[in-house]
Design a protein around this motif. Sequence first.
Motif, PDB file in Angstrom:
ATOM      1  N   PHE A 225      43.994  46.034 -25.647  1.00  0.00           N
ATOM      2  CA  PHE A 225      42.668  45.552 -25.280  1.00  0.00           C
ATOM      3  C   PHE A 225      42.683  44.021 -25.195  1.00  0.00           C
ATOM      4  CE2 PHE A 225      37.972  45.154 -25.877  1.00  0.00           C
ATOM      5  CZ  PHE A 225      37.599  46.024 -24.872  1.00  0.00           C
ATOM      6  N   THR A 226      42.973  43.491 -24.001  1.00  0.00           N
ATOM      7  CA  THR A 226      43.135  42.043 -23.844  1.00  0.00           C
ATOM      8  C   THR A 226      42.247  41.520 -22.721  1.00  0.00           C
ATOM      9  OG1 THR A 226      44.878  42.388 -22.242  1.00  0.00           O
ATOM     10  CG2 THR A 226      45.554  42.151 -24.540  1.00  0.00           C
ATOM     11  N   ARG A 227      42.135  40.171 -22.670  1.00  0.00           N
ATOM     12  CA  ARG A 227      41.358  39.521 -21.601  1.00  0.00           C
ATOM     13  C   ARG A 227      41.902  39.888 -20.221  1.00  0.00           C
ATOM     14  NH1 ARG A 227      39.703  33.509 -23.398  1.00  0.00           N
ATOM     15  NH2 ARG A 227      38.657  33.624 -21.403  1.00  0.00           N
ATOM     16  N   GLU A 228      43.260  39.912 -20.128  1.00  0.00           N
ATOM     17  CA  GLU A 228      43.887  40.200 -18.834  1.00  0.00           C
ATOM     18  C   GLU A 228      43.523  41.594 -18.352  1.00  0.00           C
ATOM     19  OE1 GLU A 228      45.717  38.897 -21.512  1.00  0.00           O
ATOM     20  OE2 GLU A 228      45.294  36.935 -20.621  1.00  0.00           O
ATOM     21  N   LEU A 229      43.545  42.554 -19.299  1.00  0.00           N
ATOM     22  CA  LEU A 229      43.217  43.935 -18.934  1.00  0.00           C
ATOM     23  C   LEU A 229      41.792  44.019 -18.393  1.00  0.00           C
ATOM     24  CD1 LEU A 229      44.287  47.035 -19.412  1.00  0.00           C
ATOM     25  CD2 LEU A 229      42.474  47.002 -21.103  1.00  0.00           C
ATOM     26  N   LEU A 230      40.858  43.359 -19.102  1.00  0.00           N
ATOM     27  CA  LEU A 230      39.463  43.428 -18.683  1.00  0.00           C
ATOM     28  C   LEU A 230      39.287  42.776 -17.321  1.00  0.00           C
ATOM     29  CD1 LEU A 230      37.588  42.732 -22.040  1.00  0.00           C
ATOM     30  CD2 LEU A 230      38.029  44.908 -20.909  1.00  0.00           C
TER      31      LEU A 230
END
Lengths: 254, 324
Positions: A225-230
């Motif tokens: 769950f990371t910024r890149e994923l979002l």
Amino acid sequence: MLTIENLTVSYGKKPILNDLSLTIKQGSITALIGPNGCGKSTLLKSIAGSLKPTAGRISLAGQDIGLLGHKERAQRLSMLAQSPTTPEGITVRQLVSFGRNPYLSNWGRLSQQDHQVVDQALTGTGLADLAQSRLDQLSGGQRQRAWIAMVLAQDTDYVLLDEPTTYLDLAHQIELMRLMQKMNQQGKTIIVVLHDLNQACRYCDQLVVLKAGEVQAQGSSEQIFTRELLRQVFSFEAQIINDPVANKPMCIAL
Amino acid sequence: MKPYPILLSSLLALLLLLSGVSLLFGAEQISIDNLVATLWQGGDLDFIVNQYRLPRLLIAVLVGIGLAVSGLLTQAVIRNPLASPDLMGISGGAGFAACLLLLVWPQIGSVWLPLAALVGGFSAAAIIWLLNRWHQPSPARLALVGIAISAFFTSCIDFLLVLNPVEVNSAMVWLTGSLWGRNWDYIWPLLPWLLILVPFSLYLAWSLDLLALGDESANALGVNTERLQISALFTAVALASVSVAVCGTIAFVGLLAPHAARLLVGFRHQLLVPVTALIGALLVLSADTLARNLAPPMELPAGVLTATLGAPYFIFLLSRYKGW
């Protein structure tokens, strides 16, 4: 263990799921998340057997579920649909007893033992006192618990929930998530489609992130769950912080 | 005693009472003593009672059962309050085929009428299926397609009648849904169909309860929804067709009876099938009894009377339904 291998599902000519492979451990709670139209519900319906895959195979403990009979499959997998229809005048108990169908003949006569299972499902969802009430006269939260009780009465190892919190207020959403955890502690493997990412992180052991019919990421929220994923999958910028209560990641939109 | 057995026995009692009335009254009135004597021993009134009124009474009951249960199954599968075999054009197809047979081959035995009607009914069902296969039809769309198909078959029938003016009279009476001149010969081709199809409907009943939750939920509960929908629709089309074969389209019974039964016993189909059947029988029998007694010796077709009751109810349903 639930194994999905090279699954392709199409509506007409348009593929919704594209060569998707996925493994789900027994005893876990898995959240399926992804933007609208990514194929979450389609995946759930294919596992439940209400959509026929164009290619690929779904198996439970090595056994292809496409080869199981309808009732046989329903003894191992249950599903709460996103917006089931409520027959006019049905009582809570009548609805919950529908859950016994996979174990009954076509005449639908419940045995003493079936009635006991129904009683347990009603007690487990806190509906024992409302058993004789009409479903259409209950509050939204109570009604959703009645549907969960039906699924519990089906007594399956695997439970699929398609956006179970959609029409509920926040208090009832939390109540439902806790009920889900309780079911999990009693040994059920749960796969749930959720829209609320923070609820998915907090209440589920594993996230499966779908985009355009393909798995983008799979793992615990701490891992993936990371910024890149979002940004990549949901197209929004967010800050990830640590949820001080559950000690899980949570996102706040920027 | 529980409410359901009470309801069922009241409906049965009502049906028996109405049967008595229907045997007693007509162009010639018969006293109760004479009626009982004739039923047991025959005699002077043998023709009127045993050869005319009694078979006609039984046919009214059988046709009522067939049309009503057909409507119940159709509504359960299509999940559409406006669905019924006559509104969907299935009765029209069955009527056209039977009419064609009557006109082309007037001497043919009555055994063949249900078979011709089955062919017609299933053809109409196939047309509806083809026209709706690309979309999940909304109730309004289905009703419109049904009306179009009904209109099409009505004009086909008119065409046949214009071509064959000599045979028109009996075909005309038959088409408006009349039981005039129906004797024992018409019971035997009808009875075996009902004896198979009505118990089969009861066998499907529990699964139809589950189907009411939606295809997805029913499927997840272990119902083979595809097989269930096909078997229930085949049964519905067959029931409507064989009924139409005997006395033409008696309109709106397939719409009214299931609605009335649902008001009385709720959603469970194992309870609905018997109650719907009895209400259908009551509707057709009372319509026919009235039709014979309003202006004797002249007769109105029973279908005209059921339509007088059914059409306003259909309009009421249309106005109440907000789903489009």
